[in-house]
Design an enzyme around this catalytic site. Structure first.
Site, PDB file in Angstrom:
ATOM      1  N   GLU A  26     -37.277 -34.466 -28.641  1.00 54.12           N
ATOM      2  CA  GLU A  26     -37.067 -33.964 -29.999  1.00 54.12           C
ATOM      3  C   GLU A  26     -35.578 -33.758 -30.247  1.00 54.12           C
ATOM      4  OE1 GLU A  26     -39.547 -30.846 -32.033  1.00 54.12           O
ATOM      5  OE2 GLU A  26     -37.671 -29.690 -31.848  1.00 54.12           O
ATOM      6  N   PRO A  47     -27.668 -32.297 -36.750  1.00 55.81           N
ATOM      7  CA  PRO A  47     -26.479 -31.461 -36.535  1.00 55.81           C
ATOM      8  C   PRO A  47     -25.860 -31.021 -37.865  1.00 55.81           C
ATOM      9  CG  PRO A  47     -26.398 -33.475 -35.218  1.00 55.81           C
ATOM     10  CD  PRO A  47     -27.499 -33.655 -36.218  1.00 55.81           C
ATOM     11  N   LYS A  48     -24.963 -30.048 -37.793  1.00 55.39           N
ATOM     12  CA  LYS A  48     -24.381 -29.477 -39.008  1.00 55.39           C
ATOM     13  C   LYS A  48     -23.112 -30.190 -39.460  1.00 55.39           C
ATOM     14  CE  LYS A  48     -26.248 -24.841 -38.189  1.00 55.39           C
ATOM     15  NZ  LYS A  48     -25.933 -23.398 -37.986  1.00 55.39           N
ATOM     16  N   THR A 103     -36.491 -33.250 -36.483  1.00 55.81           N
ATOM     17  CA  THR A 103     -36.988 -32.075 -37.199  1.00 55.81           C
ATOM     18  C   THR A 103     -36.556 -32.096 -38.664  1.00 55.81           C
ATOM     19  OG1 THR A 103     -35.080 -30.689 -36.666  1.00 55.81           O
ATOM     20  CG2 THR A 103     -36.890 -30.732 -35.090  1.00 55.81           C
ATOM     21  N   HIS A 157     -40.645 -35.131 -38.640  1.00 56.56           N
ATOM     22  CA  HIS A 157     -41.252 -33.861 -39.047  1.00 56.56           C
ATOM     23  C   HIS A 157     -41.268 -33.792 -40.570  1.00 56.56           C
ATOM     24  CE1 HIS A 157     -40.591 -31.271 -35.191  1.00 56.56           C
ATOM     25  NE2 HIS A 157     -40.776 -32.545 -34.879  1.00 56.56           N
ATOM     26  N   TYR A 184     -50.741 -25.254 -46.974  1.00 50.69           N
ATOM     27  CA  TYR A 184     -50.987 -25.339 -45.543  1.00 50.69           C
ATOM     28  C   TYR A 184     -50.710 -26.753 -45.024  1.00 50.69           C
ATOM     29  CZ  TYR A 184     -53.545 -20.980 -46.388  1.00 50.69           C
ATOM     30  OH  TYR A 184     -53.899 -19.713 -46.764  1.00 50.69           O
ATOM     31  N   ALA A 185     -50.483 -26.841 -43.703  1.00 51.95           N
ATOM     32  CA  ALA A 185     -50.318 -28.151 -43.083  1.00 51.95           C
ATOM     33  C   ALA A 185     -51.557 -29.006 -43.312  1.00 51.95           C
ATOM     34  CB  ALA A 185     -50.044 -27.991 -41.587  1.00 51.95           C
ATOM     35  N   TYR A 190     -50.890 -24.204 -31.021  1.00 52.70           N
ATOM     36  CA  TYR A 190     -50.251 -22.946 -30.635  1.00 52.70           C
ATOM     37  C   TYR A 190     -51.023 -22.264 -29.503  1.00 52.70           C
ATOM     38  CZ  TYR A 190     -47.970 -23.731 -35.110  1.00 52.70           C
ATOM     39  OH  TYR A 190     -47.260 -24.284 -36.144  1.00 52.70           O
ATOM     40  N   LYS A 215     -57.422 -29.548 -39.131  1.00 58.06           N
ATOM     41  CA  LYS A 215     -56.326 -30.510 -39.293  1.00 58.06           C
ATOM     42  C   LYS A 215     -56.656 -31.845 -38.622  1.00 58.06           C
ATOM     43  CE  LYS A 215     -53.174 -27.609 -37.722  1.00 58.06           C
ATOM     44  NZ  LYS A 215     -51.853 -27.036 -37.312  1.00 58.06           N
TER      45      LYS A 215
END
Length: 628
Positions: A21, A25-26, A52, A81, A130-131, A153, A173
């Site tokens: 993953e 970056p900023k 992400t 993502h 919701y997902a 999770y 899901k």
């Protein structure tokens, strides 16, 4: 390829799959550094990577750009993502469209965290709550194009600790179209294995991919574990606490702890590992090496083709490329990105596609002037130049202006010969040894499906002084088995080939398949590569100040020397291509440019006019004499 299919293949073969993953970056420099790291980590052989998505799509443009780069340029199967947080339907549609156009066929559908300035998560008007809603929408709009991953999770999430409710949501899901599950990070293997067993008991049969966070420093380990509310085994605390101020020791012990955790997961029948890299490579690579999932040299254990494939939307079936870009795959992808179709099975009409302009992003020399001078120094004589090439072949240098990556293991077979040529002032750019029927599983030369055999002709491309070119060409002509193309920066070009069509320099024979010829030498492509090759040299010269000896020297080579490629069409011959150069050398490599007069066995060179029997080629009319 869909991730669920890759995971199913890993499960069937008994060989664990692993994935990485990355996050946006900023800073722009951070993005470029990450792109370089992704390019290197490709050779570790991940089954896929994911990128992400910032809350509310705050970095959506960069996420989409990273997906395109990873998929199309680097050739990594990519999963994007996508979150519900602050995402209007129009934003979701735009993101899915960008992923589709990039060739991405995998989405990880998430609800996402609430924005930092919001205590409670709430859907925006016209968005998704919701997902589960996002999974249903993607499935309804795109059918089976996207493989849809969902989150699991094992240790609960911030706003829900009830495992019964979380398991119900997960089942919903998956039933709505989720095809694989990626879990939060954890370190409690016993809890994870029990959670997997419960998933299976509830009828959830899709692949489960555990999230693994490698350990780089003690402080980062605690911060991330506490931030995710992960249970840390007491054994880990006891092992890491005494060495917490020694980062090197923490990485080493952390590697062993994470590797042991991965082995237990694999032994439980879960043959997939997803590493949260935090955009870093070393800690992840150490774990993979400890698990013996990558070679110690970090090279892929299996290749579909001898060069790196692009996985862009229209390029997945591409299986033929010119050899000239062997060490610059990103440049080749950039210069051919506007083609409507790509060679598949055969090169086809070489005149129809136009190679992109040299000013396109990603084609010129990388790095700042200061960085490049630090890497290659300030050469002032031809010996200084030749020493740079020798150091590259010896792996003391990792790049050259013409090569983005270090010398491969393949070059070991001809390493001494290449060093000898460069020490004599013959500057090699690209090469490959002859191969006569190596197994497709061969760790150095192998590629393609199992049970096959691969072949290749000896190939050599180099920069050579104009005073040596005529003698070299005469020697090539006398062999009757070798063909060449030679050109200088101004476009003075010669060849002894009887056709401007493709000449296969690698091919493979596999059970139940036609012969595959993935790498070729071809005239139009060589002339396009010529422009790029001399441009790279000029860029290198321009790293040095105007009027400096280094700039003058490199520009002298670029403006006067020839770029020549040679193919030994007798693939049984292992040394013939190097025998051509016996006695050829640049005399007085330590002298000034004007006194660096090449010699042939101590004699002066022949004039260019003595190129009898060879065809002149031009950019405008390729091989006009041959074709007429």
């Amino acid at each position: 390829m869909h991730i669920s299919k890759k995971l199913a293949e890993a499960q069937a073969s008994g060989t664990p799959a692993f994935s990485f993953e990355f996050f946006p970056p900023k800073t722009s420099q951070g993005v470029q550094n990450l792109y370089d790291r992704m390019d290197r980590m490709h050779d570790l052989g991940p089954s896929f990577v994911d990128v992400t998505w910032g809350a509310g799509g705050s970095q959506s443009h960069l996420t989409c750009e990273m997906v395109h780069f990873a998929q199309t340029v680097v050739g990594l199967e990519t999963c994007m993502h996508l979150t519900c947080t602050d995402m209007a339907k129009e934003k979701v549609d735009g993101a899915l469209s960008e992923a589709y156009k990039a060739g991405c066929s995998n989405i990880l559908a998430l609800r996402g965290d609430p924005p930092r300035d919001t205590e409670k998560w709430e859907a925006i008007e016209g968005g998704f709550r919701y997902a589960l809603d996002l999974v249903k929408y993607i499935k309804a709009e795109y059918g089976d194009h996207f493989d849809i991953g969902v989150a699991g999770y094992p240790e609960g999430c911030d706003d829900q600790k009830d495992q019964d409710i979380l398991m119900e949501h997960l089942k919903q899901k998956v039933d709505a179209g989720g095809t694989f599950i990626v879990t939060q990070m954890f370190y409690d293997v016993d809890n994870f294995c029990a959670w997997v067993d419960r998933c299976r008991a509830e009828g959830i049969t899709v692949p489960i991919v555990p999230g693994i966070m490698p350990i780089s420093t003690h402080a980062a380990f605690l911060r991330r574990a506490n931030g995710m509310h992960c249970k840390i085994p007491q054994k880990w605390i006891d092992a890491l606490e005494p060495i917490k101020n020694d980062d090197a020791a923490v990485r080493e012990v952390g590697k062993d702890l994470v590797a042991e955790m991965c082995r237990r997961i694999i032994n439980h029948g879960v043959l997939a590992l997803h590493f949260y890299t935090m955009n870093l490579a070393q800690s992840t690579k150490m774990v993979l090496e400890e698990l013996d999932l990558v070679s110690q040299g970090g090279t892929p254990t299996k290749k579909a083709l001898p060069w790196r494939q692009s996985l862009g939307l229209s390029r997945r079936e591409e299986d033929v490329r010119p050899v000239f870009w062997k060490n610059r795959h990103k440049s080749y992808v950039a210069r051919t990105q506007d083609w409507d179709e790509f060679p598949n099975g055969r090169w086809g009409d070489s005149r129809s596609p136009a190679f992109g302009e040299l000013d396109a992003y990603g084609i010129g020399l990388k790095g700042t002037n200061e960085q490049n001078i630090k890497t290659w120094g300030k050469p002032e004589t031809l010996r200084d130049i030749s020493d740079i090439f020798v150091r590259f072949i010896q792996n003391d240098l990792k790049t050259l202006p013409w090569s983005e990556a270090p010398v491969t293991d393949e070059a070991q077979a001809i390493r001494n010969e290449l060093i000898d040529l460069n020490r004599r002032g013959l500057l090699t750019i690209t090469s490959q040894p002859s191969v006569n029927g190596a197994k497709s599983s061969d760790p150095v030369h192998g590629w393609g499906p199992p049970g096959g055999y691969v072949y290749q002709k000896a190939y050599l491309e180099l920069l050579i002084s104009p005073a040596l070119i005529t003698e070299l060409i005469d020697r090539i002509d006398r062999t009757q088995t070798m063909t060449f193309h030679a050109v200088d920066k101004a476009g003075d070009a010669r060849t002894n080939s009887n056709s401007d069509g493709p000449n296969a320099v690698t091919w493979g024979v596999f059970p139940g398949k036609e012969i595959v010829q993935p790498t070729i030498v071809e005239t139009v492509s060589f002339l396009a590569w010529k422009d790029e090759a001399f441009r790279l040299g000029t860029d290198w010269a321009n790293c040095h100040r105007a009027g400096s000896p280094s700039r003058q020297l490199i520009n002298y080579i670029m403006n006067n020397w020839y770029l020549i490629n040679i193919v030994d069409n007798d693939f049984h011959s292992s040394s013939g291509i190097f025998d051509l150069f016996e006695g050829l050398q640049v005399q007085d490599l330590d002298g000034p440019i004007e006194s660096s007069r090449p010699t042939v066995n101590g004699h002066g060179p022949k004039p260019l006019a003595e190129l009898n029997g060879n065809h002149k080629m031009t950019d405008g009319k390729v091989f006009e004499e041959v074709l007429n």
